[in-house]
Write a protein that holds these residues in place. Structure first.
Motif, PDB file in Angstrom:
ATOM      1  N   LEU A 150       0.003 -21.268 -34.666  1.00 23.22           N
ATOM      2  CA  LEU A 150       1.450 -21.412 -34.819  1.00 23.22           C
ATOM      3  C   LEU A 150       2.203 -20.403 -33.966  1.00 23.22           C
ATOM      4  CD1 LEU A 150       3.875 -22.703 -36.316  1.00 23.22           C
ATOM      5  CD2 LEU A 150       3.566 -20.959 -38.089  1.00 23.22           C
ATOM      6  N   LEU A 151       1.718 -19.166 -33.935  1.00 23.90           N
ATOM      7  CA  LEU A 151       2.405 -18.123 -33.175  1.00 23.90           C
ATOM      8  C   LEU A 151       2.227 -18.278 -31.665  1.00 23.90           C
ATOM      9  CD1 LEU A 151       1.534 -15.015 -35.382  1.00 23.90           C
ATOM     10  CD2 LEU A 151       3.686 -16.281 -35.309  1.00 23.90           C
ATOM     11  N   ILE A 152       1.174 -18.992 -31.258  1.00 24.32           N
ATOM     12  CA  ILE A 152       0.907 -19.123 -29.821  1.00 24.32           C
ATOM     13  C   ILE A 152       1.686 -20.288 -29.200  1.00 24.32           C
ATOM     14  CG2 ILE A 152      -1.033 -20.751 -29.708  1.00 24.32           C
ATOM     15  CD1 ILE A 152      -2.509 -18.728 -27.998  1.00 24.32           C
ATOM     16  N   ARG A 153       2.359 -21.060 -30.017  1.00 21.20           N
ATOM     17  CA  ARG A 153       3.083 -22.227 -29.482  1.00 21.20           C
ATOM     18  C   ARG A 153       4.143 -21.854 -28.449  1.00 21.20           C
ATOM     19  NH1 ARG A 153       4.084 -26.321 -34.652  1.00 21.20           N
ATOM     20  NH2 ARG A 153       1.960 -27.158 -34.717  1.00 21.20           N
ATOM     21  N   PRO A 154       5.025 -20.881 -28.712  1.00 19.56           N
ATOM     22  CA  PRO A 154       6.028 -20.556 -27.673  1.00 19.56           C
ATOM     23  C   PRO A 154       5.397 -20.007 -26.410  1.00 19.56           C
ATOM     24  CG  PRO A 154       6.084 -18.950 -29.453  1.00 19.56           C
ATOM     25  CD  PRO A 154       5.216 -20.073 -29.916  1.00 19.56           C
ATOM     26  N   LEU A 155       4.293 -19.249 -26.555  1.00 16.94           N
ATOM     27  CA  LEU A 155       3.604 -18.741 -25.370  1.00 16.94           C
ATOM     28  C   LEU A 155       3.032 -19.885 -24.549  1.00 16.94           C
ATOM     29  CD1 LEU A 155       2.614 -16.283 -23.785  1.00 16.94           C
ATOM     30  CD2 LEU A 155       0.574 -16.262 -25.230  1.00 16.94           C
ATOM     31  N   ALA A 156       2.485 -20.889 -25.236  1.00 15.87           N
ATOM     32  CA  ALA A 156       1.940 -22.048 -24.521  1.00 15.87           C
ATOM     33  C   ALA A 156       3.049 -22.811 -23.797  1.00 15.87           C
ATOM     34  CB  ALA A 156       1.221 -22.965 -25.502  1.00 15.87           C
ATOM     35  N   LEU A 157       4.217 -22.933 -24.429  1.00 14.89           N
ATOM     36  CA  LEU A 157       5.340 -23.615 -23.777  1.00 14.89           C
ATOM     37  C   LEU A 157       5.750 -22.899 -22.496  1.00 14.89           C
ATOM     38  CD1 LEU A 157       7.693 -24.594 -26.753  1.00 14.89           C
ATOM     39  CD2 LEU A 157       6.437 -26.137 -25.266  1.00 14.89           C
ATOM     40  N   GLY A 158       5.923 -21.580 -22.593  1.00 16.26           N
ATOM     41  CA  GLY A 158       6.373 -20.826 -21.430  1.00 16.26           C
ATOM     42  C   GLY A 158       5.333 -20.758 -20.331  1.00 16.26           C
ATOM     43  N   VAL A 159       4.073 -20.514 -20.704  1.00 18.56           N
ATOM     44  CA  VAL A 159       3.010 -20.387 -19.697  1.00 18.56           C
ATOM     45  C   VAL A 159       2.759 -21.722 -19.006  1.00 18.56           C
ATOM     46  CG1 VAL A 159       0.558 -19.926 -19.400  1.00 18.56           C
ATOM     47  CG2 VAL A 159       1.935 -18.413 -20.809  1.00 18.56           C
ATOM     48  N   ARG A 160       2.821 -22.839 -19.748  1.00 22.84           N
ATOM     49  CA  ARG A 160       2.584 -24.153 -19.139  1.00 22.84           C
ATOM     50  C   ARG A 160       3.605 -24.421 -18.040  1.00 22.84           C
ATOM     51  NH1 ARG A 160       2.983 -26.759 -23.311  1.00 22.84           N
ATOM     52  NH2 ARG A 160       0.798 -27.219 -23.814  1.00 22.84           N
TER      53      ARG A 160
END
Length: 227
Positions: A150-160
């Motif tokens: 759940l916490l890694i979702r925004p990081l995945a959005l930005g990194v993608r």
């Protein structure tokens, strides 16, 4: 050589003023706004048709509560598409290649979806951390794994978004450099490289639009889980 390649992703400044502000403001000036004093032209008609179709597509999986996010999601989609495509022009800067900007967009919107879920349906929001029927010994491990996911979702959005645009820009720069170097040495190879560069440019335009759509689509899916 590696430093010069990555210089294009540095935030440029002019007389000590960061040009990131100008790059973020410019897209809003390119879209014409309808007025009662003149009739709609083809550009306004196409713009309105695209916005309506996209809004319908995004709101399709959402219930009535999620429809209040239509303006935010549609504006974000158009904003990201314009930034990505303008960054393909020569002597321009692509703000969405900056991880800080992408995380600045992803984290607040993701956090808003989480807070909405906790406020509207706290039991269901907390229930996502533990799947039904989990064996008792695995409960602590699964809670930790689900919390990390759940916490890694925004990081995945930005990194993608950052990684896809950065890779495309680097590949285009390498191909264009090869075309210029091969022109006086091997003209046939330079022509083939230039043709490859043209295809890469078309591919990068498609990637710019697709990545903006994926960014907003994932946000809508996160919102659907919370309402």
């Amino acid at each position: 050589m590696a430093v010069s390649l990555f210089d294009q992703f540095m935030s440029p400044t002019y007389m000590g003023i960061p040009l990131l502000t100008l790059a973020l403001t410019l897209p809003w000036l390119l879209f014409p706004s309808p007025s009662a004093r003149w009739l709609n032209n083809r550009l306004l008609t196409a713009q309105g048709w695209f916005i309506n179709r996209f809004t319908q597509q995004i709101l399709l999986p959402l219930n009535l509560r999620g429809h209040s996010w239509a303006l935010i999601l549609t504006s974000l989609m158009i904003f990201l598409i314009t930034l990505n495509i303008l960054g393909l022009l020569p002597y321009t800067f692509t703000p969405t290649t900056q991880l800080s900007l992408n995380l600045g967009l992803a984290v607040p919107l993701w956090l808003a979806t989480v807070l909405i879920g906790v406020r509207n349906q706290p039991t269901a929001a907390l229930g996502h951390l533990l799947p039904e029927g989990t064996p008792t010994p695995l409960i602590p491990i699964l809670i930790i794994i689900e919390a990390i996911s759940l916490l890694i979702r925004p990081l995945a959005l930005g990194v993608r978004l950052t990684a896809n645009l950065t890779a495309g820009h680097l590949l285009m720069q390498l191909t264009s450099t090869a075309a210029f170097v091969l022109t006086p040495i091997m003209p046939p190879a330079a022509i083939l490289t230039a043709a490859l560069l043209l295809m890469l440019t078309l591919l990068e335009i498609a990637v710019a639009m697709i990545q903006a759509y994926v960014f907003v689509l994932l946000l809508s899916l996160y919102l659907q889980e919370s309402i």
